[in-house]
Design an enzyme around this catalytic site. Structure first.
Site, short mmCIF file in Angstrom:
data_model
loop_
_atom_site.label_atom_id
_atom_site.label_comp_id
_atom_site.label_asym_id
_atom_site.label_seq_id
_atom_site.Cartn_x
_atom_site.Cartn_y
_atom_site.Cartn_z
N GLY A 1 0.81 -1.22 0.00
CA GLY A 1 0.00 0.00 0.00
C GLY A 1 0.84 1.26 0.00
N ILE A 2 1.86 1.30 0.84
CA ILE A 2 2.75 2.47 0.87
C ILE A 2 3.57 2.50 -0.41
CG2 ILE A 2 4.75 3.53 2.01
CD1 ILE A 2 3.71 2.22 4.64
N ASP B 1 9.65 -5.92 -5.15
CA ASP B 1 8.86 -6.54 -4.09
C ASP B 1 8.92 -8.03 -4.31
OD1 ASP B 1 6.49 -7.41 -2.39
OD2 ASP B 1 6.24 -5.23 -2.24
N ARG C 1 1.50 15.19 9.59
CA ARG C 1 0.33 15.12 10.46
C ARG C 1 0.28 16.33 11.39
NH1 ARG C 1 0.97 8.68 11.82
NH2 ARG C 1 -0.65 7.92 10.38
N HIS D 1 9.80 7.45 16.28
CA HIS D 1 8.66 7.34 15.37
C HIS D 1 7.61 6.36 15.88
CE1 HIS D 1 6.41 7.60 11.66
NE2 HIS D 1 6.64 6.34 11.34
#
Length: 312
Positions: free
Chosen positions: A11-12, A34, A153, A177
């Protein structure tokens, strides 16, 4: 300039690849890797977008073809959070994935700048550093934990609360993080002030924003799109700095002088060799100083976990 995305079918990774295909400088190369067999197809799909960025995809166990000649490597491979998990629950699976990929980087493109997105970042960056050190190629100016999601954010939430445009707000975020290790320096935003209660509540919201997304997706995933945007912002800043642009500053989680912990997120001046200067975190409010002191035990423990994973 060649950028490799490892974990590009996730997804990222797909969101990041889309943004890089659209925004990398003309003439750049983008390689996607991947383990999933769909990866060459993701590259074909993106290759139809009319930008002067060459793209290739590779799948299977061997990331080497994707890594050859890479200047920047961004690693988003691994499993995502599910409801009830925190980032450290991911450690058992993701530690091995990061170790394996960084071993391949050490052999294939040891001089590349490496940005680690795979959680838990506090720990996976320490794993990467120890792997590179064992291979004799570690350069602490070229290994980054990508914490940019905490910054974007913070910018968004502060702008919402204070009625500002999100593009005019830039909040430095220090520490690590995950959870309490994420510390937005709200006292350092020019022209904006907060009551103590606002600062405490906003800090908590920023620290727990990942969980907010995991719960909102109701078991269907974690923060992939905003993380893709954050990783693209960091990767593009790094590319600009490597190409000689001056004055590029981003916060990221790097090895520094060890004043607070071996790895620590702080504002960095980026340059042709990665980190050019680790900038001071400046003057903290009493609340921020207390939060910093209180998080260091957790942060150091997270780092130790990564070091021990490689050295024990």
């Amino acid at each position: 300039m060649k950028v490799a995305v490892l974990g590009a079918a996730g997804g990222i990774g797909q969101a990041l690849a889309l943004l890089l295909k659209n925004q990398l400088p003309s003439g750049s190369e983008l390689s996607l890797y991947d383990i999933a067999p769909v990866t060459p197809g993701v590259a074909v799909d993106l290759s139809h977008i009319p930008t002067a960025v060459k793209i290739k995809g590779f799948s299977g166990e061997d990331a080497t073809p994707a890594l050859e000649g890479a200047d920047v490597v961004l690693i988003s491979a691994g499993v995502a959070r599910k409801p009830g998990m925190d980032r450290s629950d991911l450690f058992n699976v993701n530690a091995g994935i990061v170790k394996n990929l960084v071993q391949q980087i050490a052999k294939t493109c040891p001089k590349a700048c490496v940005g680690i997105i795979t959680n838990p970042v506090n720990t996976t960056v320490a794993i990467a550093a120890e792997v590179l050190k064992k291979a004799g190629v570690y350069d602490k100016n070229k290994l980054f934990g990508v914490t940019t999601l905490d910054i974007i954010r913070s910018n968004t939430f502060v702008a919402e609360l204070k009625g500002k445009l999100p593009t005019e707000v830039e909040v430095p975020v220090i520490g690590g993080h995950s959870g309490v290790t994420i510390l937005p320096l709200l006292s350092q935003i020019p022209g904006v002030s907060f009551t103590e209660q606002e600062a405490a509540e906003l800090t908590k919201r920023i620290q727990n924003a990942g969980t907010e997304v995991v719960e909102a997706k109701a078991g269907g995933g974690s923060a992939t799109l905003s993380m893709g945007q954050a990783a693209a912002r960091f990767g593009l800043s790094l590319v600009r700095a490597l190409q000689g642009e001056k004055g590029v500053v981003e916060c990221a989680y790097v090895e520094g002088d060890g004043q607070y912990a071996r790895f620590f997120s702080q504002p960095l001046l980026l340059g042709k060799n990665g980190v050019e200067e680790r900038k001071s975190i400046g003057t903290l409010s009493a609340f921020e100083q207390h939060s910093l002191d209180a998080m260091l035990y957790t942060l150091k423990k997270d780092i130790q976990l990564g070091e021990d994973f490689i050295n024990k």
